[in-house]
Design an enzyme around this catalytic site. Structure first.
Site, PDB file in Angstrom:
ATOM      1  N   GLU A  49       8.858  -4.608  10.668  1.00  0.00           N
ATOM      2  CA  GLU A  49       9.363  -3.322  10.171  1.00  0.00           C
ATOM      3  C   GLU A  49       9.898  -2.486  11.331  1.00  0.00           C
ATOM      4  O   GLU A  49       9.209  -2.299  12.351  1.00  0.00           O
ATOM      5  CB  GLU A  49       8.230  -2.562   9.450  1.00  0.00           C
ATOM      6  CG  GLU A  49       8.652  -1.178   8.955  1.00  0.00           C
ATOM      7  CD  GLU A  49       7.708  -0.572   7.916  1.00  0.00           C
ATOM      8  OE1 GLU A  49       6.797  -1.281   7.445  1.00  0.00           O
ATOM      9  OE2 GLU A  49       7.906   0.610   7.592  1.00  0.00           O
ATOM     10  N   ASP A  95       0.841  -1.205   0.000  1.00  0.00           N
ATOM     11  CA  ASP A  95       0.000   0.000   0.000  1.00  0.00           C
ATOM     12  C   ASP A  95       0.875   1.253   0.000  1.00  0.00           C
ATOM     13  O   ASP A  95       0.364   2.371  -0.131  1.00  0.00           O
ATOM     14  CB  ASP A  95      -1.005  -0.008   1.163  1.00  0.00           C
ATOM     15  CG  ASP A  95      -0.369  -0.076   2.529  1.00  0.00           C
ATOM     16  OD1 ASP A  95       0.882  -0.181   2.609  1.00  0.00           O
ATOM     17  OD2 ASP A  95      -1.115  -0.025   3.524  1.00  0.00           O
ATOM     18  N   SER A  96       2.203   1.057   0.082  1.00  0.00           N
ATOM     19  CA  SER A  96       3.143   2.154  -0.176  1.00  0.00           C
ATOM     20  C   SER A  96       2.896   2.765  -1.545  1.00  0.00           C
ATOM     21  O   SER A  96       3.341   3.889  -1.807  1.00  0.00           O
ATOM     22  CB  SER A  96       4.587   1.642  -0.079  1.00  0.00           C
ATOM     23  OG  SER A  96       4.775   0.509  -0.912  1.00  0.00           O
ATOM     24  N   GLU A 144      -1.653  -5.651   8.644  1.00  0.00           N
ATOM     25  CA  GLU A 144      -0.859  -5.023   9.700  1.00  0.00           C
ATOM     26  C   GLU A 144      -1.550  -5.134  11.054  1.00  0.00           C
ATOM     27  O   GLU A 144      -2.710  -4.724  11.192  1.00  0.00           O
ATOM     28  CB  GLU A 144      -0.665  -3.529   9.399  1.00  0.00           C
ATOM     29  CG  GLU A 144       0.126  -3.250   8.150  1.00  0.00           C
ATOM     30  CD  GLU A 144       0.343  -1.756   7.916  1.00  0.00           C
ATOM     31  OE1 GLU A 144      -0.034  -0.934   8.780  1.00  0.00           O
ATOM     32  OE2 GLU A 144       0.882  -1.425   6.843  1.00  0.00           O
TER      33      GLU A 144
END
Ligand code: KIV
Ligand code: NA
Length: 263
Positions: A181, A45-46, A114
């Site tokens: 991350e 989704d970056s 996430e």
């Protein structure tokens, strides 16, 4: 080359062969990355930030991820195609499944969500219905407004213990891959040793089973602030092919990430 599958990624983890992942948003780059031996192509989704110019990943929709996933799937031959579930698309197990079906039908082989232990029920619901899941923990950019910025996670003893407990719960719920991350390298090592499934790191140290970066970052294209874990692999190269191959080699031989990319 043979298709990358969950069993082949598990075999890589078992043998210690490092897994390479890059974000990918279109067919041409998918063909190139697949040819260079990248095992997993992530429609992150970056894309909302690097392709569309948004300030965060929050505006990204399922339809946008599906559009880019279909393009990547058309260009790809052997890599695993992993699609992000965007913000707001997995609030309940049923919603998650309905949205994951859109991404799987667009060509994804696995979806990424996430969050921590609250996702266990959803991950079980998806995996019971033939949707493989990658869990994304640590710095979770969809939670930027709760985290108060893009900050390293798991630095305190309590938050490290929470991350470990969450990871184990999500693995037990059926997650096939766990991605971390922006966490300390020592924690990335500890979590990888605690889990049986492959772990993928981005700013999580050299001891994860594999690494991921955003393609615009390794090509020196993204105009935003450069995160510590980013390396521009165009430095010293004269083609995008050579830069992607340099990234693959550096992950495989353990020279990336180096200490300067880690927390
Ligand atoms: O959206 C993305 O690019 C990601 C990676 C940075 C892991 O989720
Ligand atoms: Na993402």
């Amino acid at each position: 080359t043979k298709a990358v599958t969950i069993p082949s990624l598990n075999a890589m983890r078992a043998s210690g062969a490092k897994i390479t992942m890059l974000t990918c948003y279109d067919a041409s780059f998918a063909t190139l990355m697949d040819r260079c031996g990248v095992e997993v192509l992530l429609i992150g989704d970056s894309l909302g930030m690097v392709c569309n110019g948004h300030q965060s990943t929050l505006p990204v929709t399922v339809a946008e991820i599906a559009y880019h996933t279909a393009a990547v799937a058309r260009g790809n031959k052997s890599a695993m195609v992993l699609a992000d579930m965007p913000f707001g698309s997995y609030g309940t197990p049923e919603a998650a499944f309905n949205n994951a079906v859109q991404l799987m039908q667009a060509g994804a082989h696995m979806v990424k969500l996430e969050g921590g232990a609250w996702l266990a029920e959803t991950i079980r619901f998806l995996t019971d219905r033939a949707v493989p899941v990658c869990a994304h923990l640590g710095l979770t950019p969809q939670s930027v407004h709760q985290l108060g910025g893009y900050k390293v996670q798991g630095k305190s003893i309590e938050s490290a213990a929470q991350l470990k407990a969450d990871s184990l719960v999500l693995e037990a719920a059926g997650a096939a891959i766990v991605l971390f991350e922006a966490i300390p390298s020592a924690l990335g090592k500890e979590l990888t040793e605690a889990l049986k499934v492959p772990t993928i790191g981005i700013g999580a140290g050299p001891d994860c089973s594999g690494q991921v970066l955003v393609m615009h970052d390794i090509l020196g294209v993204f105009p935003g602030r450069k995160a510590r874990f980013v390396k521009n692999f165009m430095d010293g190269q004269t083609s995008i092919d050579a830069a992607v191959s340099a990234y693959v080699s550096a992950v495989k031989d353990g020279s990336f990430p180096a200490v300067e990319h880690c927390f």
